[in-house]
Design a protein around this motif. Sequence first.
Motif, mmCIF file in Angstrom:
data_model
loop_
_atom_site.group_PDB
_atom_site.id
_atom_site.type_symbol
_atom_site.label_atom_id
_atom_site.label_comp_id
_atom_site.label_asym_id
_atom_site.label_seq_id
_atom_site.Cartn_x
_atom_site.Cartn_y
_atom_site.Cartn_z
ATOM 1 N N ASN A 1 46.545 -76.550 53.212
ATOM 2 C CA ASN A 1 47.222 -75.301 52.882
ATOM 3 C C ASN A 1 46.224 -74.290 52.356
ATOM 4 N N GLU A 2 46.169 -73.169 53.020
ATOM 5 C CA GLU A 2 45.309 -72.100 52.548
ATOM 6 C C GLU A 2 46.150 -71.130 51.733
ATOM 7 N N ARG A 3 45.555 -70.605 50.703
ATOM 8 C CA ARG A 3 46.252 -69.625 49.885
ATOM 9 C C ARG A 3 46.282 -68.295 50.634
ATOM 10 N N ILE A 4 47.468 -67.738 50.737
ATOM 11 C CA ILE A 4 47.617 -66.452 51.404
ATOM 12 C C ILE A 4 47.783 -65.393 50.326
ATOM 13 N N ASP A 5 46.837 -64.482 50.259
ATOM 14 C CA ASP A 5 46.888 -63.416 49.260
ATOM 15 C C ASP A 5 47.800 -62.298 49.745
ATOM 16 N N ALA A 6 48.588 -61.780 48.822
ATOM 17 C CA ALA A 6 49.407 -60.621 49.125
ATOM 18 C C ALA A 6 48.490 -59.419 49.317
ATOM 19 N N PRO A 7 48.942 -58.435 50.085
ATOM 20 C CA PRO A 7 48.109 -57.236 50.237
ATOM 21 C C PRO A 7 47.872 -56.579 48.880
ATOM 22 N N TRP A 8 46.774 -55.878 48.786
ATOM 23 C CA TRP A 8 46.425 -55.199 47.549
ATOM 24 C C TRP A 8 47.390 -54.049 47.325
ATOM 25 N N ILE A 9 48.083 -54.060 46.197
ATOM 26 C CA ILE A 9 49.006 -52.987 45.835
ATOM 27 C C ILE A 9 48.794 -52.670 44.359
ATOM 28 N N PRO A 10 48.506 -51.422 44.019
ATOM 29 C CA PRO A 10 48.331 -51.059 42.608
ATOM 30 C C PRO A 10 49.600 -51.330 41.811
ATOM 31 N N LEU A 11 49.441 -51.693 40.556
ATOM 32 C CA LEU A 11 50.580 -52.009 39.701
ATOM 33 C C LEU A 11 51.483 -50.815 39.448
ATOM 34 N N TRP A 12 50.980 -49.603 39.604
ATOM 35 C CA TRP A 12 51.787 -48.411 39.334
ATOM 36 C C TRP A 12 52.709 -48.046 40.490
ATOM 37 N N ILE A 13 52.609 -48.735 41.619
ATOM 38 C CA ILE A 13 53.522 -48.501 42.740
ATOM 39 C C ILE A 13 54.718 -49.431 42.576
ATOM 40 N N PRO A 14 55.943 -48.877 42.552
ATOM 41 C CA PRO A 14 57.125 -49.720 42.363
ATOM 42 C C PRO A 14 57.395 -50.604 43.589
ATOM 43 N N ASP A 15 58.136 -51.678 43.365
ATOM 44 C CA ASP A 15 58.490 -52.587 44.460
ATOM 45 C C ASP A 15 59.518 -51.976 45.406
ATOM 46 N N ALA A 16 60.399 -51.136 44.852
ATOM 47 C CA ALA A 16 61.455 -50.527 45.662
ATOM 48 C C ALA A 16 61.779 -49.144 45.112
ATOM 49 N N GLY A 17 62.329 -48.283 45.970
ATOM 50 C CA GLY A 17 62.739 -46.951 45.541
ATOM 51 C C GLY A 17 61.569 -46.104 45.086
ATOM 52 N N HIS A 18 61.738 -45.498 43.931
ATOM 53 C CA HIS A 18 60.637 -44.740 43.337
ATOM 54 C C HIS A 18 60.773 -44.815 41.823
ATOM 55 N N ALA A 19 59.685 -44.530 41.126
ATOM 56 C CA ALA A 19 59.655 -44.616 39.669
ATOM 57 C C ALA A 19 58.755 -43.523 39.116
#
Length: 138
Positions: A2-20
Amino acid sequence: MNERIDAPWIPLWIPDAGHALRLAGVHFDAVRMRGPLAERVASELLRCTDFDAGPIVTEATGDRNMYFLLPPQTGGAYAWPPGVRVLTRSHGAMAYMGVPALTGVTWPLGWRSVPSAGVPFVDGELLCAAVGQLNARL
């Protein structure tokens, strides 16, 4: 194996959904423009950077502003023409800005250009040069 699959790089200030709302000057500085100047500057930055200009947020309502996100506390280092405003944290002043998620329903905010691991912010010098050059033509 099993290889570890890294999530794409996303800055912490970008919300997961909608907008903030995010505090400018902490996560980023925002250079706000509107109208033909903003559209031309965004197009020029995208052209010059092979479409990897860094984060540019657009509004679909109201004044239809465009926000070019620079590293925090750097926007004030440049001379911006009238009509261009820097949103940052300063003595006794705070500015918040809406940030959309990368996917899903984010209306009325959207991305003209998204941040990447290699280009997490718009290059301030390149932005200032493009604004100065294009502003002189309008």
